[in-house]
Design a protein around this motif. Sequence first.
Motif, mmCIF file in Angstrom:
data_model
loop_
_atom_site.group_PDB
_atom_site.id
_atom_site.type_symbol
_atom_site.label_atom_id
_atom_site.label_comp_id
_atom_site.label_asym_id
_atom_site.label_seq_id
_atom_site.Cartn_x
_atom_site.Cartn_y
_atom_site.Cartn_z
ATOM 1 N N ASP A 1 48.994 29.884 -13.315
ATOM 2 C CA ASP A 1 49.491 29.450 -12.018
ATOM 3 C C ASP A 1 50.684 30.326 -11.652
ATOM 4 O OD1 ASP A 1 51.522 27.757 -10.389
ATOM 5 O OD2 ASP A 1 49.619 26.683 -10.158
ATOM 6 N N PRO A 2 50.846 30.714 -10.376
ATOM 7 C CA PRO A 2 51.961 31.595 -10.006
ATOM 8 C C PRO A 2 53.336 31.034 -10.340
ATOM 9 C CG PRO A 2 50.348 31.505 -8.238
ATOM 10 C CD PRO A 2 49.941 30.466 -9.231
ATOM 11 N N LEU A 3 53.446 29.726 -10.560
ATOM 12 C CA LEU A 3 54.733 29.167 -10.940
ATOM 13 C C LEU A 3 54.953 29.207 -12.449
ATOM 14 C CD1 LEU A 3 55.027 26.079 -8.564
ATOM 15 C CD2 LEU A 3 55.995 28.379 -8.287
ATOM 16 N N GLU A 4 53.925 29.622 -13.185
ATOM 17 C CA GLU A 4 54.024 29.737 -14.640
ATOM 18 C C GLU A 4 54.302 31.189 -15.006
ATOM 19 O OE1 GLU A 4 51.016 29.402 -18.472
ATOM 20 O OE2 GLU A 4 50.599 28.235 -16.663
ATOM 21 N N ALA A 5 55.317 31.417 -15.800
ATOM 22 C CA ALA A 5 55.725 32.785 -16.128
ATOM 23 C C ALA A 5 54.665 33.496 -16.958
ATOM 24 C CB ALA A 5 57.040 32.768 -16.890
ATOM 25 N N PRO A 6 54.348 34.750 -16.637
ATOM 26 C CA PRO A 6 53.465 35.536 -17.515
ATOM 27 C C PRO A 6 54.041 35.602 -18.918
ATOM 28 C CG PRO A 6 53.753 36.641 -15.397
ATOM 29 C CD PRO A 6 54.725 35.497 -15.423
ATOM 30 N N ALA A 7 53.152 35.600 -19.900
ATOM 31 C CA ALA A 7 53.604 35.527 -21.293
ATOM 32 C C ALA A 7 54.132 36.851 -21.814
ATOM 33 C CB ALA A 7 52.450 35.060 -22.183
ATOM 34 N N SER A 8 53.698 37.977 -21.227
ATOM 35 C CA SER A 8 54.077 39.273 -21.788
ATOM 36 C C SER A 8 53.835 40.369 -20.769
ATOM 37 C CB SER A 8 53.272 39.556 -23.067
ATOM 38 O OG SER A 8 51.877 39.524 -22.788
ATOM 39 N N TYR A 9 54.306 41.566 -21.122
ATOM 40 C CA TYR A 9 54.205 42.726 -20.236
ATOM 41 C C TYR A 9 53.754 43.938 -21.040
ATOM 42 C CZ TYR A 9 56.579 39.733 -16.939
ATOM 43 O OH TYR A 9 56.885 38.691 -16.105
ATOM 44 N N VAL A 10 53.354 44.992 -20.331
ATOM 45 C CA VAL A 10 52.865 46.200 -20.990
ATOM 46 C C VAL A 10 53.511 47.415 -20.353
ATOM 47 C CG1 VAL A 10 50.654 45.198 -21.682
ATOM 48 C CG2 VAL A 10 50.857 46.307 -19.441
ATOM 49 N N THR A 11 53.310 48.553 -20.996
ATOM 50 C CA THR A 11 53.814 49.803 -20.461
ATOM 51 C C THR A 11 52.861 50.928 -20.819
ATOM 52 O OG1 THR A 11 55.771 51.244 -20.368
ATOM 53 C CG2 THR A 11 55.183 50.363 -22.517
ATOM 54 N N TYR B 1 51.312 42.307 -9.632
ATOM 55 C CA TYR B 1 52.636 42.024 -10.176
ATOM 56 C C TYR B 1 52.901 42.862 -11.418
ATOM 57 C CZ TYR B 1 56.353 39.633 -12.701
ATOM 58 O OH TYR B 1 57.495 39.363 -13.405
ATOM 59 N N HIS B 2 51.932 42.931 -12.331
ATOM 60 C CA HIS B 2 52.130 43.717 -13.542
ATOM 61 C C HIS B 2 52.260 45.207 -13.224
ATOM 62 C CE1 HIS B 2 52.176 40.911 -16.824
ATOM 63 N NE2 HIS B 2 51.079 40.310 -16.409
ATOM 64 N N GLU C 1 55.001 43.357 -3.045
ATOM 65 C CA GLU C 1 54.602 42.801 -1.742
ATOM 66 C C GLU C 1 53.114 42.461 -1.727
ATOM 67 O OE1 GLU C 1 56.006 45.895 0.811
ATOM 68 O OE2 GLU C 1 57.953 44.926 1.148
ATOM 69 N N ALA C 2 52.284 43.322 -2.371
ATOM 70 C CA ALA C 2 50.851 43.029 -2.451
ATOM 71 C C ALA C 2 50.607 41.766 -3.267
ATOM 72 C CB ALA C 2 50.110 44.217 -3.068
ATOM 73 N N SER C 3 51.362 41.599 -4.348
ATOM 74 C CA SER C 3 51.234 40.393 -5.158
ATOM 75 C C SER C 3 51.560 39.156 -4.328
ATOM 76 C CB SER C 3 52.166 40.479 -6.369
ATOM 77 O OG SER C 3 52.136 39.290 -7.124
ATOM 78 N N LEU C 4 52.617 39.240 -3.538
ATOM 79 C CA LEU C 4 53.027 38.095 -2.722
ATOM 80 C C LEU C 4 52.029 37.792 -1.614
ATOM 81 C CD1 LEU C 4 56.824 38.933 -2.577
ATOM 82 C CD2 LEU C 4 55.794 36.928 -3.698
ATOM 83 N N ARG C 5 51.303 38.796 -1.153
ATOM 84 C CA ARG C 5 50.269 38.527 -0.144
ATOM 85 C C ARG C 5 49.121 37.720 -0.747
ATOM 86 N NH1 ARG C 5 51.716 43.808 1.645
ATOM 87 N NH2 ARG C 5 50.031 44.781 0.437
ATOM 88 N N HIS C 6 48.865 37.923 -2.044
ATOM 89 C CA HIS C 6 47.826 37.131 -2.718
ATOM 90 C C HIS C 6 48.313 35.711 -2.974
ATOM 91 C CE1 HIS C 6 44.531 39.929 -3.688
ATOM 92 N NE2 HIS C 6 45.465 40.873 -3.760
ATOM 93 N N ARG C 7 49.419 35.612 -3.687
ATOM 94 C CA ARG C 7 50.001 34.312 -4.021
ATOM 95 C C ARG C 7 51.513 34.481 -4.083
ATOM 96 N NH1 ARG C 7 46.509 30.832 -6.856
ATOM 97 N NH2 ARG C 7 48.161 29.279 -6.614
#
Length: 674
Positions: free
Chosen positions: A477-487, A506-507, A526-532
Amino acid sequence: MSATLTVTQVVLPTAPVGSPNPLPAIAAMPQAPYEAATDGLPAEMAANIRYGHVSTIHPYLIQDGYDRDRSPAPMRVAVLENDQVRAEFALDLGGRLVRLLDKTTGRDLVYRNAVLQPANLALRDAWFSGGAEWNIGMRGHWPLTADPLYAAEITGADGEPILRLWEYERVRGLILQIDATLEGAALHVRVRVRNPRDRETGMYWWTNIAVAQTAQSRVFAPAAHAYMTGYDGTLGRVDLNAADPRFPATAPAAADYFFDLAPGLATAEVGDAPATRPWIAAVDGDGSGLAHVSTAPLIGRKLFVWGDTPGGRRWCDWLGGETGAYFEIQAGLAATQYEHLRMPGGATWEWTETFLPLQLSDPRLDGDWDESVAEVGGQVLRAADAIGSAGVARLEAAADIAPDALLSVGSPWGALEHELAARSGSAFAAPAGVRFVRDGEEGAYWAALLDASAARAEAGGTAPDGSGGHGSIVEPDPLEAPASYVTGDEWDHLLAEAPSTWLTHYHRAVAAHARDEHGTAISHYEASLRHRRSPWALRGLGMALRQSDGGTAAQAQGINRLAEARDLAPDLAPLTLELAEALLADGRAEEASTLLTTLPAELRALGRFKVVEIRAALALGDTETAGRILEEQFDVPNLREGELSMSALWHEAFPGRPVPSWYDFEMAPEGAEG
């Protein structure tokens, strides 16, 4: 079998590290207290200092969820033990050697902290003092110092147990393998570092060994000169006969002595040929202590002292309480800790370190530095020779034995990076002696992306369910923080091929943001925010706008986005703190003060929010309020090493009044200009 390997628990007064901060580390890289100038240094050293700087700790999350309230809690340790020595390794805390007990005398050879109290000294914030810490990758206390490592028991050819620890370090892309075994009174540790890819990366290694400090503590290393710094950025070469560092307790201030090892003092006959064996030793007034000897690749040696200042004493108390003062003897791959080395693609570097008890025949050692070093060095190397080489041979022979049952499981990133490399057709050559597991919540989203990509490839571009490769990927859910990130480019390509969602954009935004590509980051946020709409994309957009070159308008827009993010996640303290600090930075102290009045009492009582309240009051000319809060004598649990904010606030609120001891973390000599 004369030694045993068991897993048990040690109960200590503990302030838990806590859950990671869910906000990705794109705001700023935690900085060391000072940087080194290269003027007048040897060309190779200066080049190493200029090479390999890291600007962000991304993709790791910051570990700042601790406080200073301690209660008894278990620490899980792997114990190597025989009739002479007991070595305890904290499996969930970077594999640190937290205890090395000489059972014949009852002495702890390394500083055994009686509490577990995190403080803000590591690259990801949380760090604790004591024992021997393994630091790999980049300058500073390494990213996994408060994380679990993989662990397994390996049986040597002679039936003796070996403790194997391993992990994948994500910033440099390195695989670390540490094998430990006992031989008589000695602990042998064989370190293997593999660059699994075919591209160069920066490399750094320092073993930091804490030793309990008494008035009679002395330190020796095979050098006539050292590069010394005193927490001010200078790095000058000093004559150790003139600037004798042997007594840590009398150091006038915090300092680093990087010993310039003299080959003749670190050479001993091994078989029929001389061999370089760098060493360092710490002994007490009776001549008893610890010696550390290594093979030649580990050529750096260092002494760190906190110094006899109110700030140095405060730091020891802050980290260990009644455990007392300590200093550190250290060993590294380079001459100084400011240097990163170039590690070629596919390279494997390895060396052996030996920790052993030392008892000097004459504990006085009151001659000059060179004379005392020669005497101590001879006894250190003779003690190492007396131990024998069976344990070292055991480690060498077992280095490639694959682990079977695991004693501890680390992160999924070694497995996921291996799969990603296979998908993209690039190299990833892990050592035979390690095994990674991809399971767990931390990497679940990325494992699903890899599975979906594989399914799409098998189906000729469309997953069997017709989803275009999205398949069973479950987005939070967009209010739930993603658990991890990558590079890395390979992950970015994987995200680009996946269906366009709020989370994929977002990632991609976060990855671009960590590379300081603010325009690309803003577009993806901004693209992420247009989705959710999510607090995470709003926060990232706010930070990117403020870090861009958009001027005052972008700064104001950034604060608006941060405020919107905070509205969506009002209970997340780091979001509120970032908003308050942004308001202060833009000269909007009254708005910051008003924001604080809306917070729940338990949030407003946190140390960092009290600091914001004091700063806002001072900015508004209300020294009475600022002084009142300061006199409440509160703690900021994650006060950064080298950070003098509390002293500065006190001086501003109370000009002319000395800083009280509980706010004094100054490590420079007394009387030095700040």
